[in-house]
Enzyme design. Sequence first.
Site, short mmCIF file in Angstrom:
data_model
loop_
_atom_site.label_atom_id
_atom_site.label_comp_id
_atom_site.label_asym_id
_atom_site.label_seq_id
_atom_site.Cartn_x
_atom_site.Cartn_y
_atom_site.Cartn_z
N ASP A 31 0.88 -1.18 0.00
CA ASP A 31 0.00 0.00 0.00
C ASP A 31 0.91 1.22 0.00
O ASP A 31 2.08 1.13 0.37
CB ASP A 31 -0.90 0.02 1.24
N THR A 142 -15.96 -2.60 -10.57
CA THR A 142 -17.16 -2.12 -9.88
C THR A 142 -18.40 -2.30 -10.76
O THR A 142 -18.32 -2.19 -11.99
CB THR A 142 -16.99 -0.64 -9.48
N SER A 177 -19.16 8.37 -12.99
CA SER A 177 -18.20 9.31 -12.37
C SER A 177 -16.83 9.07 -13.01
O SER A 177 -16.59 8.02 -13.63
CB SER A 177 -18.11 9.10 -10.87
N TYR A 179 -14.26 8.39 -11.35
CA TYR A 179 -13.74 7.20 -10.66
C TYR A 179 -14.20 5.94 -11.41
O TYR A 179 -13.39 5.06 -11.73
CB TYR A 179 -14.23 7.17 -9.20
N HIS A 180 -15.51 5.84 -11.65
CA HIS A 180 -16.01 4.64 -12.33
C HIS A 180 -15.39 4.50 -13.72
O HIS A 180 -15.13 3.39 -14.18
CB HIS A 180 -17.54 4.68 -12.41
N LYS A 183 -12.16 2.67 -13.74
CA LYS A 183 -12.30 1.22 -13.65
C LYS A 183 -12.62 0.61 -15.02
O LYS A 183 -12.22 -0.51 -15.33
CB LYS A 183 -13.40 0.85 -12.66
N GLN A 206 -17.71 -5.34 -8.43
CA GLN A 206 -18.31 -5.39 -7.10
C GLN A 206 -19.35 -4.29 -6.91
O GLN A 206 -19.18 -3.17 -7.38
CB GLN A 206 -17.20 -5.25 -6.05
N VAL A 209 -20.38 -2.13 -0.87
CA VAL A 209 -20.11 -2.98 0.29
C VAL A 209 -20.59 -2.27 1.55
O VAL A 209 -20.43 -1.06 1.70
CB VAL A 209 -18.60 -3.27 0.42
N ASN A 238 -23.79 2.47 5.17
CA ASN A 238 -22.99 2.83 6.34
C ASN A 238 -23.38 4.23 6.84
O ASN A 238 -23.51 4.47 8.04
CB ASN A 238 -21.50 2.79 6.00
N ARG A 239 -23.59 5.16 5.90
CA ARG A 239 -23.98 6.52 6.27
C ARG A 239 -25.37 6.54 6.90
O ARG A 239 -25.59 7.20 7.92
CB ARG A 239 -23.96 7.41 5.02
N TYR A 253 -30.55 10.95 -1.71
CA TYR A 253 -30.29 11.93 -2.77
C TYR A 253 -31.40 11.82 -3.83
O TYR A 253 -31.61 10.76 -4.43
CB TYR A 253 -28.94 11.66 -3.45
N ARG A 319 -25.45 14.47 -7.34
CA ARG A 319 -24.85 13.72 -8.45
C ARG A 319 -25.69 13.84 -9.71
O ARG A 319 -26.85 14.24 -9.65
CB ARG A 319 -24.76 12.23 -8.07
N GLU A 321 -27.31 11.37 -12.06
CA GLU A 321 -27.62 9.94 -12.16
C GLU A 321 -29.12 9.78 -12.36
O GLU A 321 -29.89 10.67 -12.01
CB GLU A 321 -27.18 9.19 -10.90
N1 USQ Z 1 -26.60 8.06 -1.97
C1 USQ Z 1 -27.64 8.66 -1.27
N2 USQ Z 1 -27.35 9.25 -0.08
C2 USQ Z 1 -26.10 9.24 0.47
C3 USQ Z 1 -25.05 8.60 -0.24
C4 USQ Z 1 -25.33 8.04 -1.46
O1 USQ Z 1 -28.78 8.68 -1.72
O2 USQ Z 1 -25.93 9.78 1.56
C5 USQ Z 1 -26.88 7.39 -3.25
C6 USQ Z 1 -26.01 7.89 -4.42
O3 USQ Z 1 -26.60 9.01 -5.06
C7 USQ Z 1 -25.96 6.64 -5.30
C8 USQ Z 1 -26.05 5.47 -4.31
O4 USQ Z 1 -26.56 6.03 -3.09
O5 USQ Z 1 -27.09 6.59 -6.13
C9 USQ Z 1 -24.73 4.80 -4.03
O6 USQ Z 1 -23.80 5.75 -3.56
P1 USQ Z 1 -22.53 5.30 -2.69
O7 USQ Z 1 -21.83 6.55 -2.27
O8 USQ Z 1 -22.94 4.33 -1.63
O9 USQ Z 1 -21.68 4.42 -3.73
P2 USQ Z 1 -20.84 4.84 -5.01
O10 USQ Z 1 -20.52 6.28 -5.06
O11 USQ Z 1 -21.52 4.25 -6.19
O12 USQ Z 1 -19.46 4.10 -4.78
C10 USQ Z 1 -19.31 2.99 -3.89
C11 USQ Z 1 -17.83 2.85 -3.54
C12 USQ Z 1 -17.05 2.50 -4.80
C13 USQ Z 1 -17.64 1.26 -5.45
C14 USQ Z 1 -19.13 1.47 -5.72
C15 USQ Z 1 -19.82 0.22 -6.22
O13 USQ Z 1 -17.36 4.04 -2.95
O14 USQ Z 1 -15.68 2.29 -4.46
O15 USQ Z 1 -16.99 1.00 -6.66
O16 USQ Z 1 -19.79 1.82 -4.49
S1 USQ Z 1 -21.07 0.61 -7.40
O17 USQ Z 1 -21.95 1.64 -6.88
O18 USQ Z 1 -21.77 -0.62 -7.68
O19 USQ Z 1 -20.37 1.12 -8.56
#
Ligand code: USQ
Length: 376
Positions: A31, A142, A177, A179-180, A183, A206, A209, A238-239, A253, A319, A321
């Site tokens: 790391d 992801t 994003s 970030y995505h 990947k 994935q 999580v 988690n939030r 959101y 966001r 989306e």
């Molecule tokens: N969201 C809310 N309220 C919040 C936080 C997020 O409504 O307080 C919504 C976002 O708008 C989104 C969804 O929840 O539609 C997921 O957001 P997230 O922050 O839980 O996840 P994301 O940004 O997509 O990223 C996380 C990880 C990332 C991983 C990804 C998997 O941070 O590393 O790759 O999940 S995935 O979403 O399947 O691409």
Amino acid sequence: MNILILGADGYLGWPTALFFEQRGHNVYLVDDCSKRELELELGVSPIAPIVDFSDRGWLLTNDHPYHIDLASDGAYDILVSILAGREIDTVIHYAEQPSAPYSMRSRNACIATQQRNIIGTLNLMFAVRHVNPDIHIIKLGTMGEYGTPNIDIEEGWLDVEHNGRKDRVLYPKKPGSFYHLSKVADSNNLEFATRCWGLRVTDLNQGIVYGTSTGESKLGTDCGTSFHYDETFGTVLNRFIVQSLLKQYLSVYGVGGQTRGFLDIRDTLRCVEIAANIKAEPGEFRVRNQFTSQWSVNGLASLVTTSIGGKIYHHDNPRVEEEEHYYNAKNDSFLLDGLDPYPLNSVQVANMATNIEPYLDNVNLEWLKPRTLWRQ
Ligand code: USQ
């Protein structure tokens, strides 16, 4: 197996290291602690303190952990020497900037994310090709690479028929994003390396999580993993649990119909173990969708409020989306190979809440607020 874990200091990397070590494998840790540096830059921290990376390394392997920035100029030579010197047969690659919001903060953050993620993966690919193309690369991708298409999401590949001809193509990507997008670039580069050099690659797409602990995190005080609730690194469930426990509104959101694949952190470990045990063939780019259930943001918020209480507030979505959409993603690959998933239900939410409760005094309410705007 001799397993090299890249990103071994992270939320998933550290539990993965402990998991494989407990099962008798030799694990080696890499790391650069850049996530800790980003936390300092943003002024946030996990809900509970975690030990230094160097202490983690000594704890596990009685050896020094390697402090390497995989995207740096020197990384290739160091990787070559570790892969050869330790006779590595499996590399588990988590070592990427993991936050979508971080990547959307600014031009610098976008470039830093793509540089770190894409160049780091390229250095790994070239090092494996040089040392031994038979080394199995397990790469954490992801589900967000696919976005939210209006058709079923397959596991990596799509059979298409066009103007009377058929082909099998990488599933079209519509990430949400920078970030995505990094990947997606990784996936394309790795797939090309399998065709070109015969590398063995498993790409794990994935989902999101959740979870606070694994079997191994209870082994000792140094074995816990990081848990984030801030808007940059905290994931949605988690939030919501932290917000609910603090009697804050759950920050949905927009409309809240955004649907994603989710999985328990313990299932991440079991999926990675299955992926490691069933190697991709030489020249194969094997994609597995790594999630165990689909939830909308509204569905998760309701689960949390009915399990442990709280109220929901619909924020203007920071966001860009789709907030109401079709979503049907396949996840047969791990189930057919024996994964028996942990269910996400009110018992699980209550367990997570119990684990988080002792640390609630550490929470900074400011960090819960959504601040990063995709359109800014
Ligand atoms: N969201 C809310 N309220 C919040 C936080 C997020 O409504 O307080 C919504 C976002 O708008 C989104 C969804 O929840 O539609 C997921 O957001 P997230 O922050 O839980 O996840 P994301 O940004 O997509 O990223 C996380 C990880 C990332 C991983 C990804 C998997 O941070 O590393 O790759 O999940 S995935 O979403 O399947 O691409």
